[in-house]
Design a protein around this motif. Structure first.
Motif, PDB file in Angstrom:
ATOM      1  N   VAL A 190       0.832  -1.208   0.000  1.00  0.00           N
ATOM      2  CA  VAL A 190       0.000   0.000   0.000  1.00  0.00           C
ATOM      3  C   VAL A 190       0.862   1.252   0.000  1.00  0.00           C
ATOM      4  O   VAL A 190       0.668   2.168  -0.807  1.00  0.00           O
ATOM      5  CB  VAL A 190      -0.961  -0.004   1.209  1.00  0.00           C
ATOM      6  CG1 VAL A 190      -1.706   1.323   1.302  1.00  0.00           C
ATOM      7  CG2 VAL A 190      -1.947  -1.160   1.090  1.00  0.00           C
ATOM      8  N   LEU A 191       1.842   1.299   0.883  1.00  0.00           N
ATOM      9  CA  LEU A 191       2.708   2.477   0.937  1.00  0.00           C
ATOM     10  C   LEU A 191       3.597   2.592  -0.286  1.00  0.00           C
ATOM     11  O   LEU A 191       4.130   3.660  -0.573  1.00  0.00           O
ATOM     12  CB  LEU A 191       3.556   2.431   2.212  1.00  0.00           C
ATOM     13  CG  LEU A 191       2.785   2.693   3.506  1.00  0.00           C
ATOM     14  CD1 LEU A 191       3.686   2.492   4.715  1.00  0.00           C
ATOM     15  CD2 LEU A 191       2.198   4.095   3.519  1.00  0.00           C
ATOM     16  N   ALA A 192       3.754   1.491  -1.008  1.00  0.00           N
ATOM     17  CA  ALA A 192       4.574   1.511  -2.221  1.00  0.00           C
ATOM     18  C   ALA A 192       3.828   2.055  -3.434  1.00  0.00           C
ATOM     19  O   ALA A 192       4.418   2.231  -4.496  1.00  0.00           O
ATOM     20  CB  ALA A 192       5.107   0.116  -2.524  1.00  0.00           C
ATOM     21  N   ILE A 193       2.526   2.327  -3.296  1.00  0.00           N
ATOM     22  CA  ILE A 193       1.794   2.970  -4.388  1.00  0.00           C
ATOM     23  C   ILE A 193       2.421   4.337  -4.627  1.00  0.00           C
ATOM     24  O   ILE A 193       2.628   5.113  -3.691  1.00  0.00           O
ATOM     25  CB  ILE A 193       0.305   3.148  -4.029  1.00  0.00           C
ATOM     26  CG1 ILE A 193      -0.371   1.786  -3.845  1.00  0.00           C
ATOM     27  CG2 ILE A 193      -0.417   3.950  -5.110  1.00  0.00           C
ATOM     28  CD1 ILE A 193      -1.784   1.881  -3.281  1.00  0.00           C
ATOM     29  N   LYS A 194       2.716   4.643  -5.870  1.00  0.00           N
ATOM     30  CA  LYS A 194       3.412   5.893  -6.182  1.00  0.00           C
ATOM     31  C   LYS A 194       2.586   6.766  -7.123  1.00  0.00           C
ATOM     32  O   LYS A 194       2.078   6.295  -8.139  1.00  0.00           O
ATOM     33  CB  LYS A 194       4.775   5.600  -6.819  1.00  0.00           C
ATOM     34  CG  LYS A 194       5.728   4.847  -5.903  1.00  0.00           C
ATOM     35  CD  LYS A 194       7.029   4.536  -6.620  1.00  0.00           C
ATOM     36  CE  LYS A 194       7.973   3.764  -5.702  1.00  0.00           C
ATOM     37  NZ  LYS A 194       7.450   2.404  -5.398  1.00  0.00           N
ATOM     38  N   THR A 195       2.478   8.028  -6.766  1.00  0.00           N
ATOM     39  CA  THR A 195       1.827   8.994  -7.642  1.00  0.00           C
ATOM     40  C   THR A 195       2.844   9.490  -8.675  1.00  0.00           C
ATOM     41  O   THR A 195       4.048   9.228  -8.573  1.00  0.00           O
ATOM     42  CB  THR A 195       1.307  10.203  -6.847  1.00  0.00           C
ATOM     43  OG1 THR A 195       2.435  10.918  -6.313  1.00  0.00           O
ATOM     44  CG2 THR A 195       0.405   9.760  -5.702  1.00  0.00           C
ATOM     45  N   TYR A 196       2.350  10.210  -9.644  1.00  0.00           N
ATOM     46  CA  TYR A 196       3.225  10.806 -10.665  1.00  0.00           C
ATOM     47  C   TYR A 196       4.311  11.664 -10.021  1.00  0.00           C
ATOM     48  O   TYR A 196       5.492  11.565 -10.366  1.00  0.00           O
ATOM     49  CB  TYR A 196       2.372  11.641 -11.620  1.00  0.00           C
ATOM     50  CG  TYR A 196       3.162  12.548 -12.526  1.00  0.00           C
ATOM     51  CD1 TYR A 196       3.821  12.047 -13.654  1.00  0.00           C
ATOM     52  CD2 TYR A 196       3.254  13.917 -12.265  1.00  0.00           C
ATOM     53  CE1 TYR A 196       4.549  12.888 -14.488  1.00  0.00           C
ATOM     54  CE2 TYR A 196       3.972  14.755 -13.098  1.00  0.00           C
ATOM     55  CZ  TYR A 196       4.615  14.231 -14.204  1.00  0.00           C
ATOM     56  OH  TYR A 196       5.331  15.062 -15.020  1.00  0.00           O
TER      57      TYR A 196
END
Length: 218
Positions: A190-196
């Motif tokens: 979950v914390l590894a989700i990255k935005t642009y």
């Protein structure tokens, strides 16, 4: 405003998964039932931008409802369109100023809140605009259910330090914290989700700060 922004503003008004301005007040206290047609927990992402985090959280947790909040319709357009194209039914977007959030959600209606890479508003004169200013924190406290978690991810060290000060000033307990997320043991799917923007920050070797806290025990 450019033609592309105008096109996105016009298109987003037709999306079934986007609610704009005062229309959102009609759902207050009933978002799960009236908007999503279920009774699942609701998670908010504030200042969601293009909605990457909101959409990716919704993919991972189909048993929860997710709402991305931002005022810029041309940004919301991207996340809302992706959700529609991919048939992700547990995600929606609300176009409002976050200052008015209590007009759109009831007390104890929200299970969790994410703030991902907000504008740090570094000028002293704009402190009241910071999304972790105490006046905002008091609003979140009302919205969150007992045991509801708050999350902040930011590349801005000054804003992170400011947020920790506000949390401590309210006597709240920090559940998790790190000034270098991707070199810590905290990082997960979950914390590894990255935005642009996060990808850009990481490409520039910037550290990512993260803190998780709650206002009331379950």
């Amino acid at each position: 405003m450019g033609k592309d922004k105008l096109r996105k503003f016009a298109e987003v008004a037709t999306f079934k998964n986007v609610v704009q301005l005062d229309v959102g007040k009609d759902f207050k206290g009933q978002w799960a039932a009236k908007f999503f047609g279920n009774n699942n927990p609701i998670v908010l992402e504030l200042a969601c931008g293009k909605g990457e985090y909101t959409v990716n959280l919704a993919k991972r947790y189909p048993e929860r409802n997710f709402i991305g909040i931002d005022y810029k319709g041309n940004r919301i357009w991207r996340g809302a369109k992706t959700a529609l194209e991919e048939g992700i039914d547990n995600v929606g977007f609300l176009r409002i100023q976050i200052e008015s959030i209590l007009e759109h959600f009831a007390e104890n209606e929200i299970a969790e809140i994410w703030i991902t890479f907000p504008d740090p508003q570094p000028q002293i004169s704009r402190e009241k605009k910071r999304l972790t200013n105490q006046r905002f924190l008091e609003k979140y406290k009302l919205l969150l259910q007992p045991g509801g978690l708050m999350h902040l991810k930011t590349d801005n060290d000054g804003f992170y330090a400011y947020t920790l000060e506000q949390i401590d000033a309210l006597g709240l307990r920090k559940e998790k914290e790190t000034t270098d997320l991707y070199h810590s043991e905290l990082v997960d799917d979950v914390l590894a989700i990255k935005t642009y923007y996060e990808r850009k920050y990481l490409a520039s070797n910037k550290n990512i700060n993260y803190v998780q806290w709650m206002f009331r025990e379950a």
